[in-house]
Design a protein around this motif. Sequence first.
Motif, PDB file in Angstrom:
ATOM      1  N   MET A 190      48.866  30.260  44.272  1.00  0.00           N
ATOM      2  CA  MET A 190      49.806  31.335  44.624  1.00  0.00           C
ATOM      3  C   MET A 190      48.997  32.720  45.362  1.00  0.00           C
ATOM      4  O   MET A 190      47.883  32.244  45.557  1.00  0.00           O
ATOM      5  N   TYR A 191      49.184  33.757  45.516  1.00  0.00           N
ATOM      6  CA  TYR A 191      48.381  34.743  45.791  1.00  0.00           C
ATOM      7  C   TYR A 191      47.696  35.064  44.847  1.00  0.00           C
ATOM      8  O   TYR A 191      47.673  35.222  43.768  1.00  0.00           O
ATOM      9  N   ILE A 192      46.087  35.038  45.355  1.00  0.00           N
ATOM     10  CA  ILE A 192      45.191  35.066  44.561  1.00  0.00           C
ATOM     11  C   ILE A 192      44.347  36.448  44.857  1.00  0.00           C
ATOM     12  O   ILE A 192      44.421  37.103  45.813  1.00  0.00           O
ATOM     13  N   TYR A 193      44.143  36.982  43.418  1.00  0.00           N
ATOM     14  CA  TYR A 193      43.862  38.439  43.228  1.00  0.00           C
ATOM     15  C   TYR A 193      42.425  38.288  42.493  1.00  0.00           C
ATOM     16  O   TYR A 193      42.083  37.149  41.679  1.00  0.00           O
ATOM     17  N   GLY A 194      41.713  39.419  42.215  1.00  0.00           N
ATOM     18  CA  GLY A 194      40.555  39.474  41.444  1.00  0.00           C
ATOM     19  C   GLY A 194      39.265  40.282  42.260  1.00  0.00           C
ATOM     20  O   GLY A 194      39.907  40.829  43.074  1.00  0.00           O
ATOM     21  N   GLU A 195      38.380  40.254  41.431  1.00  0.00           N
ATOM     22  CA  GLU A 195      37.044  40.885  42.056  1.00  0.00           C
ATOM     23  C   GLU A 195      36.841  40.239  43.677  1.00  0.00           C
ATOM     24  O   GLU A 195      36.539  39.251  44.015  1.00  0.00           O
ATOM     25  N   GLY A 196      36.796  41.147  44.554  1.00  0.00           N
ATOM     26  CA  GLY A 196      36.538  40.779  45.949  1.00  0.00           C
ATOM     27  C   GLY A 196      37.935  40.699  46.790  1.00  0.00           C
ATOM     28  O   GLY A 196      37.604  40.357  48.115  1.00  0.00           O
TER      29      GLY A 196
END
Length: 374
Positions: A190-196
Amino acid sequence: MSLRGEVCVVTGAGGFLGKTLMRLLLEEERVAEIRLLDKEVKPQLLQTLEDCRGDTKLTVFEGDIRDGEFLRRSCRGASLVFHIASIIDVTNSVEDSEMYGVNVTGTQLLLEACLQENVDTLIYTSTIEVMGPNSKGDPIINGTEETVYECTLKFAYSKSKKEAEERTLQAHNEELPNGRRMATCALRPMYIYGEGCRFLLGHMGDGIRNKNVLYRMSRPDALVNPVYVGNVAVGHLQAARSLKDPQKRNVVGGKFYFVSDDTPHISYSDFNHAVMAPLGFSIQQKVIVPLPLFYLFCVLMEIVCMILQPFVRVVPPLSRQLLTMLNTTFSFSYQGAKRDLGYAPRYTWQEARKRTTEWLASQLPQEREKIGAK
């Protein structure tokens, strides 16, 4: 199945997901070598991996993924490839030829290099956008690998990723010079989120310019299910273990799997607010312009850009397809990956949100300075 002793190539190693995957490989698998393949690999990246490197050899390969000879050198003696590198663009700001060259031709050349150099396993990082949504905004709720959905893809990005995914899956079971056969699979996060995550930084910057108020571009009921980057990396690791397992190889090989986690189903705009609210950001209550007018604006902008095209290339800030994507309920289950790959999210929503918010907090001062805001 352990990946101990494997020689791994990670394309797009310097990117958002690539860095997370490499750290996971170093922390959990005693691979013999990781080859960092990218157009540029900053020295700082190797330094950040030093604390978990152990005895694993880290080798940098800088070059163009459209260079077949470069890819052959990178793959020579390798046994496993994670193909993450691609151009990501949902605003049509990248020329179609550039997009196709990197995403499709680059993938084809990499597959050929693997076949020539006896690399028997390749995992391709695809995207949810190879499914849509379609121009009518037909919803999908908790879709699976068996979900049938009629869609003519509009984004050059989506088209290129779909073609690259198809070529990867078609290469499954191709015979190698050493008599073995190649195994491939594709993962659709899916839409990837997180640090960076650069998209989150962009939204935060817009919010800063708007006096700490995030723009609402999605209706609250247009529910999607973003996925944390750490869980996507875990999915890649499980896919590799499965393809290396003789009992699972032909069950998983030649197939695609959706990768999501337990992040709540939420609209794109409300997700931005969920991770930025602790930093003092609020969000607009309604979409900034009624959607019918927004679509009309997009049509007019597309007409203007078409008229100007013979003289100058102008990219509209928003397209009808992007507006449709932001306002369509579109979610998928990870049960197929759980069943076949043994995948399970490692990071809870609470932990993923905390990590993401802390990273955004660390970036906030320099973003404010860049924008000139107090």
